[in-house]
Write a protein that holds these residues in place. Structure first.
Motif, PDB file in Angstrom:
ATOM      1  N   LYS A  49      -0.341  -7.843  -6.815  1.00  0.00           N
ATOM      2  CA  LYS A  49       1.010  -7.296  -6.610  1.00  0.00           C
ATOM      3  C   LYS A  49       2.014  -7.991  -7.523  1.00  0.00           C
ATOM      4  CE  LYS A  49       4.229  -6.138  -2.905  1.00  0.00           C
ATOM      5  NZ  LYS A  49       4.459  -6.159  -1.457  1.00  0.00           N
ATOM      6  N   ARG A  64      -5.265  -4.341 -11.219  1.00  0.00           N
ATOM      7  CA  ARG A  64      -6.116  -3.751 -10.175  1.00  0.00           C
ATOM      8  C   ARG A  64      -7.575  -4.140 -10.407  1.00  0.00           C
ATOM      9  NH1 ARG A  64      -6.820   2.467 -10.462  1.00  0.00           N
ATOM     10  NH2 ARG A  64      -7.814   1.757 -12.358  1.00  0.00           N
ATOM     11  N   GLU A  98      -6.108  -1.526  -0.373  1.00  0.00           N
ATOM     12  CA  GLU A  98      -4.745  -2.070  -0.460  1.00  0.00           C
ATOM     13  C   GLU A  98      -4.305  -2.169  -1.926  1.00  0.00           C
ATOM     14  OE1 GLU A  98      -1.298  -3.321   1.301  1.00  0.00           O
ATOM     15  OE2 GLU A  98      -3.105  -2.799   2.415  1.00  0.00           O
ATOM     16  N   LEU A 145      -1.286  -0.127  -3.947  1.00  0.00           N
ATOM     17  CA  LEU A 145      -0.290  -0.820  -4.778  1.00  0.00           C
ATOM     18  C   LEU A 145      -0.261  -0.238  -6.185  1.00  0.00           C
ATOM     19  CD1 LEU A 145      -0.727  -4.635  -4.029  1.00  0.00           C
ATOM     20  CD2 LEU A 145       1.380  -3.341  -3.883  1.00  0.00           C
ATOM     21  N   GLU A 202       1.387   3.133  -6.286  1.00  0.00           N
ATOM     22  CA  GLU A 202       2.824   2.952  -6.072  1.00  0.00           C
ATOM     23  C   GLU A 202       3.508   2.487  -7.371  1.00  0.00           C
ATOM     24  OE1 GLU A 202       4.971  -0.470  -3.622  1.00  0.00           O
ATOM     25  OE2 GLU A 202       3.655   0.754  -2.344  1.00  0.00           O
ATOM     26  N   LYS A 203       2.926   1.497  -8.023  1.00  0.00           N
ATOM     27  CA  LYS A 203       3.535   0.935  -9.244  1.00  0.00           C
ATOM     28  C   LYS A 203       3.464   1.915 -10.410  1.00  0.00           C
ATOM     29  CE  LYS A 203       4.610  -2.904  -7.263  1.00  0.00           C
ATOM     30  NZ  LYS A 203       5.987  -3.121  -6.847  1.00  0.00           N
TER      31      LYS A 203
END
Length: 189
Positions: free
Chosen positions: A14, A136, A163, A167, A170-171
């Motif tokens: 993250k 990732r 998870e 992320l 989303e990014k």
């Protein structure tokens, strides 16, 4: 439920993704989009006593109006080097030096220049996405290694990977939003 080690791996991913976004945002600020913006000069460096230093660290950079950037060096001897650095940076405008202050009138962007800037912004966005995907991949690899080492179960590994994927999605969406906003800003006449 994620274990502490899995949470640590996800948090690191993250953090890397957030850094990629922050870098992209800063990079996009330096694009000249037809109105005066002092951050255009953030990446332009000048030789300051043997060290390449960004212009905002050797001068006051202001925008007296929407079409002009004014640069007031803290030392008069820096007028010529700053003027030269701006010309070398090829930002699309010509600085004018009156002996005390450098004024840079910002010309309107041509259609060709706008398309160039959009292409450049999209390339920067793609680079940001690559960094995010690499984060990732690194996180998934770390989760697999930790599972093999017996630090947690396969279920925890799967949950961690889910998870990290959320992320990532989303990014990547945030990158797309940044790029489309910049594209809109560039095309606004």
């Amino acid at each position: 439920m994620l274990t502490d080690k899995a949470k640590e791996i996800v948090a690191e991913a993250k953090s890397k993704m957030a850094d990629a976004l922050k870098f992209l945002e800063e990079d996009l600020k330096t694009y000249r989009v037809g109105k005066a913006n002092p951050s255009i000069l953030n990446n332009v460096t000048v030789d300051y006593y043997g060290t390449q230093t960004p212009i905002p660290q050797v001068a006051s950079v202001t925008t007296p109006d929407a079409k002009t950037i004014a640069i007031q060096p803290w030392e008069k001897s820096m007028l010529q080097p700053i003027e030269k650095a701006i010309l070398v940076a090829n930002l699309g405008f010509t600085p004018m030096n009156n002996g005390e202050i450098i004024r840079c009138p910002i010309p309107p962007l041509t259609e060709e220049r706008r398309k160039e800037l959009i292409k450049k912004a999209k390339a920067a966005g793609e680079n940001g996405k690559i960094v995010i995907r690499n984060a990732r991949r690194d996180a998934v690899d770390a989760l697999k290694k930790a599972e093999k080492a017996g630090l947690f179960s396969e279920d925890v590994q799967g949950e961690g990977e889910d998870e990290v994927q959320k992320l990532t999605d989303e990014k990547v969406k945030e990158v797309d939003t940044l790029i489309s906003a910049k594209e809109k800003e560039i095309m606004t006449v």
